[in-house]
Scaffold this active site. Sequence first.
Site, mmCIF file in Angstrom:
data_model
loop_
_atom_site.group_PDB
_atom_site.id
_atom_site.type_symbol
_atom_site.label_atom_id
_atom_site.label_comp_id
_atom_site.label_asym_id
_atom_site.label_seq_id
_atom_site.Cartn_x
_atom_site.Cartn_y
_atom_site.Cartn_z
ATOM 1 N N GLY A 73 0.891 -1.113 -0.021
ATOM 2 C CA GLY A 73 -0.007 -0.035 -0.017
ATOM 3 C C GLY A 73 1.047 1.286 -0.080
ATOM 4 N N LYS A 74 0.177 2.272 -0.296
ATOM 5 C CA LYS A 74 0.970 3.604 -0.060
ATOM 6 C C LYS A 74 0.071 4.941 0.076
ATOM 7 C CE LYS A 74 5.388 4.810 -0.459
ATOM 8 N NZ LYS A 74 6.710 3.906 -0.283
#
Length: 423
Positions: A106-107
């Site tokens: 994720g980011k």
Amino acid sequence: MYLKQINPFESAMKQFDKAASLLKLSASQIAMIKEPRRITEVNLPVRMSDGSITIFKGFRVQHSIVRGPAKGGIRFHPNVTVDEVKALAFWMTYKCAVVGVPFGGGKGGVVCDPDQLTPTELENLSRRYFAEMSDLFGPNSDVPAPDVNTNSQIMAWMFDTYSMHKKQFLPAVITGKPLELGGSEGRSEATAQGMVFCVEEATKLLGIDLKQTTVAIQGFGNAGSFAAKLLNEDGAKIVAISDVSGAYYNPSGIDIAAAFATCRSNKTWLLKGLEKKTKCEKLSDPMKLLELEVDILIPAALENQIIEENAPRVKARIIAECANGPVTPEADDILEQKKVFLIPDILCNAGGVTVSYLEWVQNRMGYYWSRERIQQDLEQIMKKAFDEVFETAKSHQVNMRIGAFLLAIDRVTKAAELRGLYA
Ligand code: GLU
């Protein structure tokens, strides 16, 4: 300088396609693991010091939750775009798989210039971002961390916001926290330390003595500054460093202690004025740092720095990608022809997320390990990953980047197939 010309998500997809075609994945297998699972965009109203309200745009992309909770940092930068965050989330999935830590990818990103915000505005923005996204985050669902322009203080505010919402002490919701709040020994220097372990392996393979090498480092944030410090301590000669204030060069070696002192003495963490404090020259074009005659080049800033245009002029023997996505696929091909040994980001900078994993484990058991223990685990994980990537690349006769993707895509595909489809 080159940042906006190339869409990082398109580059990431090219990397994926190249590796996936070698693995002969089916269309269904690709469909399960290529695109991000969930993209969230929010407008964050923040009370500014003068009483007015400013709206900031924020993103969180969960690329994969196949092998574990989504994992990846939160970036504060004026040039953040959803495609950049999508690319960064994609790289996290495969980075975690390369080093074998049980996370997906994720980011997060917020479009802002933290240097223009007061400490209170920065705190308000950080808390509002976390509060808006609190349904996504959780120790078993999505675990953020620091990235460009975010630090342990920001992680502390975010952890506090989440814990207040849930009325529980929940440090495992975020990593990269201060030691006082469940952070891990060795986390601050982990990205750079992981890179150093990779560089040690690479120099051994190539028959180079690390102590005899010259190094240029682009970027002097968390990754770049610790890279300079650790390699300097290892006996390598750091001849050039840079940040947004410029690039500084001294063929006899830059005084790294002076560089740290300069950053501390400036209002924000910048090398500005280094040429007046210690012997070095300020390059008229900071991008020329990438083209210096050095043994090891370490891009430790942003994406798209080595592209088709400047790749032919790169002279380094080894490139160690501390940044995410600093080399485009077109530049990769050129560097391969030039026989540059490139240690790809999803391996080279995985030390950060590896110690984040160790932090998360410590938070969940409530027992904390010594610095020596962390260092030992990090070394073992990084060197094993390096060897596995090298062996994969060798057996498929591809470069280290494709080797890393082959290894990682295979791991994610197998996990996805074992889970099957819930419907
Ligand atoms: N932002 C870092 C990276 O790009 C660390 C991520 C993490 O620790 O979760 O790998």
